[in-house]
Motif scaffolding. Structure first.
Motif, PDB file in Angstrom:
ATOM      1  N   UNK A  57      33.418  52.963  52.265  1.00 46.14           N
ATOM      2  CA  UNK A  57      34.147  53.485  51.086  1.00 46.14           C
ATOM      3  C   UNK A  57      33.515  53.015  49.776  1.00 46.14           C
ATOM      4  N   UNK A  58      33.432  51.693  49.618  1.00 49.93           N
ATOM      5  CA  UNK A  58      32.806  51.108  48.426  1.00 49.93           C
ATOM      6  C   UNK A  58      32.022  49.891  48.882  1.00 49.93           C
ATOM      7  N   UNK A  59      30.705  49.887  48.667  1.00 49.17           N
ATOM      8  CA  UNK A  59      29.912  48.797  49.223  1.00 49.17           C
ATOM      9  C   UNK A  59      30.077  47.505  48.424  1.00 49.17           C
ATOM     10  N   UNK A  60      29.519  46.437  48.988  1.00 50.29           N
ATOM     11  CA  UNK A  60      29.696  45.124  48.385  1.00 50.29           C
ATOM     12  C   UNK A  60      29.097  44.984  47.005  1.00 50.29           C
ATOM     13  N   UNK A  61      27.997  45.697  46.726  1.00 48.57           N
ATOM     14  CA  UNK A  61      27.404  45.635  45.395  1.00 48.57           C
ATOM     15  C   UNK A  61      28.376  46.180  44.350  1.00 48.57           C
ATOM     16  N   UNK A  62      29.045  47.275  44.682  1.00 47.64           N
ATOM     17  CA  UNK A  62      30.012  47.862  43.746  1.00 47.64           C
ATOM     18  C   UNK A  62      31.202  46.929  43.540  1.00 47.64           C
ATOM     19  N   UNK A  63      31.661  46.316  44.631  1.00 49.49           N
ATOM     20  CA  UNK A  63      32.778  45.378  44.525  1.00 49.49           C
ATOM     21  C   UNK A  63      32.381  44.193  43.657  1.00 49.49           C
ATOM     22  N   UNK A  64      31.192  43.644  43.911  1.00 51.64           N
ATOM     23  CA  UNK A  64      30.708  42.503  43.129  1.00 51.64           C
ATOM     24  C   UNK A  64      30.652  42.838  41.648  1.00 51.64           C
ATOM     25  N   UNK A  65      30.158  43.999  41.323  1.00 52.53           N
ATOM     26  CA  UNK A  65      30.044  44.411  39.925  1.00 52.53           C
ATOM     27  C   UNK A  65      31.417  44.504  39.268  1.00 52.53           C
ATOM     28  N   UNK A  66      32.369  45.074  39.981  1.00 53.94           N
ATOM     29  CA  UNK A  66      33.711  45.230  39.404  1.00 53.94           C
ATOM     30  C   UNK A  66      34.421  43.888  39.255  1.00 53.94           C
ATOM     31  N   UNK A  67      34.232  43.007  40.233  1.00 55.92           N
ATOM     32  CA  UNK A  67      34.866  41.692  40.124  1.00 55.92           C
ATOM     33  C   UNK A  67      34.309  40.940  38.918  1.00 55.92           C
ATOM     34  N   UNK A  68      32.998  41.029  38.712  1.00 56.03           N
ATOM     35  CA  UNK A  68      32.398  40.311  37.593  1.00 56.03           C
ATOM     36  C   UNK A  68      32.796  40.897  36.236  1.00 56.03           C
ATOM     37  N   UNK A  69      33.324  42.111  36.220  1.00 55.76           N
ATOM     38  CA  UNK A  69      33.835  42.670  34.971  1.00 55.76           C
ATOM     39  C   UNK A  69      35.107  41.965  34.518  1.00 55.76           C
ATOM     40  N   UNK A  70      35.848  41.372  35.470  1.00 56.99           N
ATOM     41  CA  UNK A  70      37.168  40.854  35.122  1.00 56.99           C
ATOM     42  C   UNK A  70      37.386  39.378  35.450  1.00 56.99           C
ATOM     43  N   UNK A  71      36.442  38.737  36.160  1.00 56.92           N
ATOM     44  CA  UNK A  71      36.715  37.358  36.570  1.00 56.92           C
ATOM     45  C   UNK A  71      35.424  36.583  36.840  1.00 56.92           C
ATOM     46  N   UNK A  72      35.525  35.235  36.696  1.00 58.54           N
ATOM     47  CA  UNK A  72      34.429  34.354  37.089  1.00 58.54           C
ATOM     48  C   UNK A  72      34.721  33.721  38.451  1.00 58.54           C
ATOM     49  N   UNK A  73      35.553  34.382  39.232  1.00 59.15           N
ATOM     50  CA  UNK A  73      35.909  33.958  40.582  1.00 59.15           C
ATOM     51  C   UNK A  73      34.661  33.607  41.394  1.00 59.15           C
ATOM     52  N   UNK A  74      34.638  32.464  42.104  1.00 56.98           N
ATOM     53  CA  UNK A  74      33.477  32.133  42.940  1.00 56.98           C
ATOM     54  C   UNK A  74      33.331  33.124  44.100  1.00 56.98           C
ATOM     55  N   UNK A 136      40.838  50.213  26.825  1.00 59.59           N
ATOM     56  CA  UNK A 136      39.926  49.797  27.879  1.00 59.59           C
ATOM     57  C   UNK A 136      40.738  49.053  28.939  1.00 59.59           C
ATOM     58  N   UNK A 137      40.661  49.531  30.179  1.00 60.70           N
ATOM     59  CA  UNK A 137      41.404  48.936  31.286  1.00 60.70           C
ATOM     60  C   UNK A 137      40.412  48.351  32.292  1.00 60.70           C
ATOM     61  N   UNK A 138      40.115  47.051  32.202  1.00 59.37           N
ATOM     62  CA  UNK A 138      39.105  46.446  33.088  1.00 59.37           C
ATOM     63  C   UNK A 138      39.444  46.555  34.568  1.00 59.37           C
ATOM     64  N   UNK A 139      40.718  46.448  34.919  1.00 60.49           N
ATOM     65  CA  UNK A 139      41.095  46.460  36.332  1.00 60.49           C
ATOM     66  C   UNK A 139      40.697  47.761  37.016  1.00 60.49           C
ATOM     67  N   UNK A 140      40.806  48.864  36.306  1.00 61.57           N
ATOM     68  CA  UNK A 140      40.455  50.174  36.881  1.00 61.57           C
ATOM     69  C   UNK A 140      39.170  50.733  36.305  1.00 61.57           C
ATOM     70  N   UNK A 141      38.596  50.016  35.355  1.00 61.06           N
ATOM     71  CA  UNK A 141      37.352  50.417  34.685  1.00 61.06           C
ATOM     72  C   UNK A 141      37.473  51.814  34.083  1.00 61.06           C
ATOM     73  N   UNK A 142      38.577  52.046  33.417  1.00 64.64           N
ATOM     74  CA  UNK A 142      38.780  53.328  32.742  1.00 64.64           C
ATOM     75  C   UNK A 142      38.854  53.110  31.245  1.00 64.64           C
ATOM     76  N   UNK A 143      38.410  54.132  30.513  1.00 65.07           N
ATOM     77  CA  UNK A 143      38.401  54.091  29.050  1.00 65.07           C
ATOM     78  C   UNK A 143      39.032  55.377  28.529  1.00 65.07           C
ATOM     79  N   UNK A 144      39.906  55.225  27.541  1.00 67.65           N
ATOM     80  CA  UNK A 144      40.538  56.374  26.909  1.00 67.65           C
ATOM     81  C   UNK A 144      40.249  56.333  25.411  1.00 67.65           C
TER      82      UNK A 144
END
Length: 239
Positions: A57-74, A136-144
Motif C-alpha cells: 500500500x505505502x512503502x517504508x520510504x514513504x512512511x519514513x518521509x511522512x513521519x519526519x514531516x511531523x516528528x523526531x521520533x527515533x 497546512x495539515x502536516x498529519x495528512x500532508x494537505x494544503x488549502x
C-alpha cells in the motif's frame, strides 16, 4: 515501559518481534502496511518506530518521509536490503539505525534499547497552521489556499511547512537546504531559488503578491496575510 510501533508485513517476523520486545517489558503496537502504520502512529504517538521498507500500500520510504514531516521520533529500519546505498539512503532520509534481515534476537533487542537510551521524548509538530488564507495539515500532508486544496510535491510540501513554521523569520538558502532536502550535499542555493518560484506559482497565479518573500542577500520568509498586507508583526495560528 516504552511504547513501540512495529510496521512489518511478514506475519512470522512481526509475531517474533512482538513476543521478543513484549518479554522485554515494552508495549508493542503492530501494523502490517504503511497506511495503517501511519494511522496508528498518529493515534498512539509511540516512543520509537521499527519500520520495514518493503511494505504494501505505502512503502517504508514513504512512511519514513511522512513521519519526519511531523516528528523526531527515533526510527529503526528493518529490511532485507543490505546494500550500502540502501543503508545510506535510509540514514539520510531520517532513520536513526538500520538492521538487515535476518537478524538475531539479541541484536534487535540491543539496538532498540540503545535507540531508546539515546532518544529523549519525541516531539510532534502536528499542529495545523491556518492564517485564514493558507492552511497546512502536516498529519495528512494537505494544503488549502482559500479553502481550495492544492497538490504539492513532497519537497514543495516540506518547503512550505518549514516556511510557515518559521513565519515572519528569514531563513537562508543554506538553512532551507538543510531543513527541506533529505540530502543537501552538493546542492546549490539555486535549487532553493527555483523551488521557491515553483511553490509561489502553486499557491497563486499572481506571484507578485505572494506571501513568500525574497529578502535580498539574506534568504526567504513567509509573511502571513496580515503582515504581508499591513506590515504588522501579528500572526494567527489555529490549533
Amino acid at each position: 515501559m516504552s511504547r513501540l510501533l512495529v510496521v512489518e508485513d511478514d506475519a512470522d517476523t512481526l509475531t517474533a518481534i512482538q513476543v521478543l520486545l513484549g518479554h522485554g517489558g515494552h508495549e508493542v503496537i503492530p501494523a502490517t502496511d504503511g497506511r495503517s502504520g501511519l494511522r496508528l502512529l498518529h493515534q498512539h504517538k509511540p516512543d520509537a518506530l521499527i519500520l520495514d521498507i518493503g511494505l504494501p500500500i505505502m512503502d517504508g520510504w514513504q512512511v519514513l518521509e511522512r513521519v519526519r514531516d511531523i516528528s523526531d521520533l527515533p526510527i529503526l529500519i528493518l529490511t532485507g536490503r543490505g546494500q550500502e546505498r540502501e543503508k545510506v539512503r535510509g540514514l539520510r532520509a531520517g532513520a536513526d539505525d538500520y538492521l538487515v534481515k535476518p537478524f538475531s534476537r539479541a541484536e534487535l533487542t540491543a539496538r532498540v534499547e540503545a535507540l531508546l537510551r539515546r532518544a529523549g521524548t519525541a516531539s510532534w509538530a502536528e499542529d495545523v497552521y491556518d492564517d485564514g488564507v493558507i492552511r497546512v495539515e502536516p498529519a495528512t500532508r494537505t494544503v488549502f489556499v482559500e479553502n481550495q486544496e492544492i497538490h504539492l510535491t513532497p519537497t514543495e510540501f516540506r518547503l512550505l511547512n518549514t516556511l510557515v513554521r518559521h513565519a515572519g523569520n528569514v531563513l537562508s538558502s543554506s538553512q532551507l537546504l538543510s531543513l527541506v532536502w533529505d540530502d543537501p550535499t552538493g546542492l546549490s542555493p539555486e535549487r532553493v531559488k527555483f523551488a521557491i518560484l515553483r511553490l509561489r506559482r502553486r499557491l497563486s497565479p499572481d506571484t507578485s503578491n505572494s506571501p513568500i518573500e525574497a529578502v535580498r542577500g539574506v534568504g526567504y520568509r513567509y509573511r502571513p496575510p496580515a503582515q504581508h498586507q499591513n506590515g504588522k508583526d501579528t500572526l494567527s495560528v489555529r490549533r
